[in-house]
Enzyme design. Structure first.
Site: not given
Length: 814
Positions: A224, A360, A436, A384, A209, A196, A203-204
């Site tokens: 954060c 569509h 086309d 698209e 484990h 572990s 930053e944190s």
């Protein structure tokens, strides 16, 4: 000294000998510990004297013992005074706060000499070089929010998962690759196996484990910062996924509270409510979550992901591809499932490979078949290519103009999801729909394009032919994005689009999630932009009819909603066409395919039948408008009103009695009468079951019947047409092309007109609209159009024995 040694071994720290360099809190702590140590020695000594000495000797040495006790107390008093004096000097002469911070950093640097490990406990701690003081941007908005990345990996080598050294190195490398800053970390080797670790970041934190025998590691990373953590998943997989058949599951959660007013390039990614977060990043139960594309174009963020859920099973195509046989256990697992490739714009799901055909087709085909002969079509957005693909299935189309502002987006999707613009199977079409001969791709802002050519003061020449159909395949109204700003809420843009249509032109719009019955009134909440769009369309003189419908098979979490807007109310007859009519038009109009598969995989005549009646939620939310629309009072047959019927089997037991006036020779009925056998209160329904049996005939059917009369000799048809002319009436749904013919006892009720119209005591259930014309958009009128066309009620109290009389012109008004 023993106490000091114990403190040193538990945390690896060496306390400075000079108390002047300690913080006030440290001094206070050491004073308390020293006092407790002396008290402990004192107690031990007294217990020893009381329990281990000879009783007689204790009596003889009583005086000496008392002196010893007094000495201890004096000693304690002296020590207390000395510590108080030391504490006072420390406060008076101690260093400033910034000096303490500098001393602390210096101490950390001296201690950063590698790993200090206690073999007996299996614990190791490492404190790394402190980072340089960060440069603080005073304009940076620090939110109380963070990101939490959870990663589970299976199939890892057991030796790696039991090696504290290799694991800690992988952890440090992962942090470094993510652009984060490791301050220190602490690892613990477990018995019999496993490790572990937890690392403290600027930053944190990061932690994990391991279960070596199971080949599993669970890891979490919390930061954060505003930089997305999802790209770190691949790094973690590479550093920790040591094995041949590694499986990875992960989840990215947004924690804390975001203010929502920060619109940087990561806003679409760090949005609690985005489709990208809820559909892809957050769910843990996915066997595949692979990023295909994540990029910023000039106008929007484009993300493409491959996803397979844990509980998914093979599709029909998967089974054919892998030759799955009955009894194969893989039928119920996700092992052979082809990943669903999803397309997101600014975090909003646009379509996916599993459902883009259904989506569509649902958006485009109802509008195309609402027009009798669509030759010139425009598409707003749709980079698209999937909407263009649907348009090109119609052999009637001579020109298709696609107006897309984001050229990069077109190229991205052509490469990442080529199926959406694949026309290779259609006879006579190019392999790629964009290539086309009938297609023109305009890489401009569609809003400005229409205003410049069809606005109040056009500045550019419009195309020679107006459009028969315009498909708005842009981000839905409820999503506030700059690329679609003013497309739905600017009346001048909408008016320009309507003016670009031919006289019987059709506008198709995808309008986001379908409403729910418990939604608030439509002009507030998330549906407010859509309601604004509706109101603006209703206000345009070019608009004559509007229909809403939805589809639950379009690949979204909630049913998807669409709208068809008609420039001529005659489109209503095609919108409400029967399924066989639609199926014939599909056969006649849609291109054949080289594979001999159907070009339309989802839409057909029965599908259109489902679109013709909008679900109840549309009506419910519409009737929450303020003021309440007039027709909303007639959504249901009122339960407090009675139904009065004619009893054919036994007239005396029924509510009505029939009589007739015969010719002098009793060969012909001149006039019929219906009288009430009972008292009938005003508002009661008159012969509802007979009226509900009315015959509904289309204009086309009547035209055919009248055509047969030209050849003569068919008396029964002549009589039938005469009957229709006398007892039938046009539907009040303008343009529907339907005729209602009464065939029950109600047709025997005498009609009056002119000055005698005051004698009438029955009328239509729903009166004429107060405005003299029905609204352009009303789910109520559309859903109940047949009920509004047939039911009659008593307009006044009708006493027993009175004749039932109706106004001959009651079906002539709106």
């Amino acid at each position: 000294q023993k106490q000091k040694t114990k403190l040193k071994s538990s945390n690896g720290r060496v306390f400075p000998s000079d108390t002047c360099h300690r913080s006030i809190a440290q001094q206070r702590t050491h004073c308390i510990k020293l006092i407790k140590l002396i008290n402990r020695i004192h107690r031990i000594h007294r217990i020893h004297c009381a329990c281990g000495a000879d009783p007689n000797k204790m009596a003889n040495d009583n005086e000496e013992k008392e002196r010893f006790t007094m000495d201890i107390r004096v000693f304690l008093a002296v020590i207390t005074v000395a510590m108080a004096a030391s504490f006072t000097l420390g406060v008076a002469m101690g260093p400033a706060q910034q000096d303490l911070y500098a001393a602390s950093l210096l101490q950390q640097k001296e201690l950063a000499t590698g790993m200090a490990k206690d073999a007996a406990s299996g614990v190791s701690s490492v404190q790394l070089d402190p980072p340089a003081a960060p440069t603080v941007d005073v304009d940076d908005d620090h939110e109380p929010a963070g990101q939490h990345l959870l990663v589970d990996i299976k199939g890892i080598e057991a030796a790696f998962l039991d090696s504290e050294e290799r694991l800690s190195k992988a952890m440090v490398d992962a942090v470094q690759a993510a652009g984060l800053t490791m301050l220190s970390y602490h690892c613990h080797s477990l018995i019999p196996k496993g490790v572990s670790c937890v690392g403290v970041l600027l930053e944190s934190h990061i932690s994990f484990h391991t279960w070596p025998d199971e080949g599993v590691i669970t890891l979490d990373l919390f930061t954060c910062g505003s930089n997305p953590l999802v790209p770190v998943v691949q790094t973690i997989k590479e550093l920790f996924g040591i094995g041949e058949n590694v499986q990875v599951q992960w989840s990215h959660e947004l924690r804390g509270f975001r203010r929502g007013n920060k619109k940087d390039e990561n806003f679409a990614l760090l949005d609690h409510n985005s489709d990208l977060s809820q559909i892809v990043w957050s769910p843990f139960d996915c066997t595949v979550k692979e990023q295909v594309v994540s990029t910023l174009t000039k106008y929007q963020r484009v993300d493409v992901w491959d996803v397979v859920g844990v509980e998914e099973s093979p599709s029909y195509e998967d089974a054919i591809k892998h030759n799955l046989q009955p009894g194969d256990p893989r039928w119920t697992t996700a092992e052979l499932v082809t990943p669903d490739r999803m397309l997101f714009l600014d975090g909003v799901l646009q379509s996916d490979t599993d459902s883009f055909r259904e989506y569509h087709e649902a958006m485009v085909q109802p509008a195309m078949f609402a027009h009798a002969n669509p030759q010139h079509v425009a598409i707003v957005g749709g980079g698209e290519g999937a909407s263009l693909r649907e348009v090109l299935k119609h052999k009637t189309v001579q020109s298709a103009t696609l107006i897309e502002i984001d050229e990069e987006f077109i190229d991205i999707v052509k490469t990442a999801i080529p199926a959406m613009s694949n026309c290779s199977d259609f006879e006579g079409r190019a392999s790629v729909c964009f290539d086309d001969d009938v297609v023109t791709v305009v890489k401009e802002d569609a809003k400005q394009w229409f205003v410049d050519r069809y606005g109040a003061n056009p500045t550019k020449e419009a195309p020679a032919d107006k459009f028969d159909v315009v498909v708005m395949d842009a981000i839905e109204p409820e999503v506030a994005r700059a690329i679609s700003k003013n497309l739905y809420d600017d009346s001048s843009v909408l008016a320009s689009i309507m003016k670009s249509l031919s006289d019987d032109g059709i506008l198709a719009i995808q309008i986001g999630r379908a409403p729910a019955i418990n939604d608030p009134r439509p002009d507030i909440g998330i549906n407010a932009p859509r309601e604004m769009l509706f109101k603006k369309l209703e206000s345009l003189p070019e608009v004559e009819a509007m229909f809403v419908y939805e589809d639950a098979h379009a690949g979204f979490i909630e049913p998807r909603a669409f709208m068809v807007v008609c420039k001529n109310s005659s489109c209503r007859s095609r919108w409400y066409a029967s399924s066989d009519v639609i199926d014939y038009e599909i056969y006649d109009r849609i291109l054949r395919t080289k594979s001999n598969d159907r070009a339309l995989v989802y839409f057909d005549g029965v599908t259109q039948l489902g679109y013709q009646v909008a679900p109840k939620a549309w009506e419910t939310v519409y009737c929450r408008r303020e003021p309440t629309p007039f027709e909303c009072a007639y959504r249901h047959l009122p339960m407090d009103k009675k139904l009065f019927e004619y009893n054919i089997a036994n007239e005396d037991e029924g509510d009505f009695k029939l009589s007739a006036k015969w010719s002098d020779d009793n060969e012909e009925i001149i006039e019929t009468y219906v009288h009430a056998n009972v008292d009938i209160p005003a508002g009661s329904f008159i012969m509802p079951s007979h009226l509900a049996s009315s015959l509904v005939l289309s204009d086309e059917t009547l035209k055919g019947l009248r055509g047969n009369l030209e050849y003569g000799g068919v008396t029964v048809i002549e009589d039938f047409v005469e009957y229709i002319d006398e007892f039938g009436h046009k539907s009040k749904a303008e343009g529907s092309g339907q005729n209602i013919v009464e065939i029950g006892a109600s047709y025997l009720i005498r009609s009056v007109s002119g000055e005698a119209s005051g004698e009438a005591n029955i009328g239509r259930w729903i009166p004429a609209h107060p405005d003299g014309k029905r609204p352009k958009y009303s789910p109520v009128y559309e859903r109940h159009r047949l009920s509004f066309d047939v039911f009659m009620v008593a307009t006044k109290d009708i006493p027993k024995g009175a004749e039932i009389v109706r106004n001959a012109e009651m079906w002539e008004v709106a």
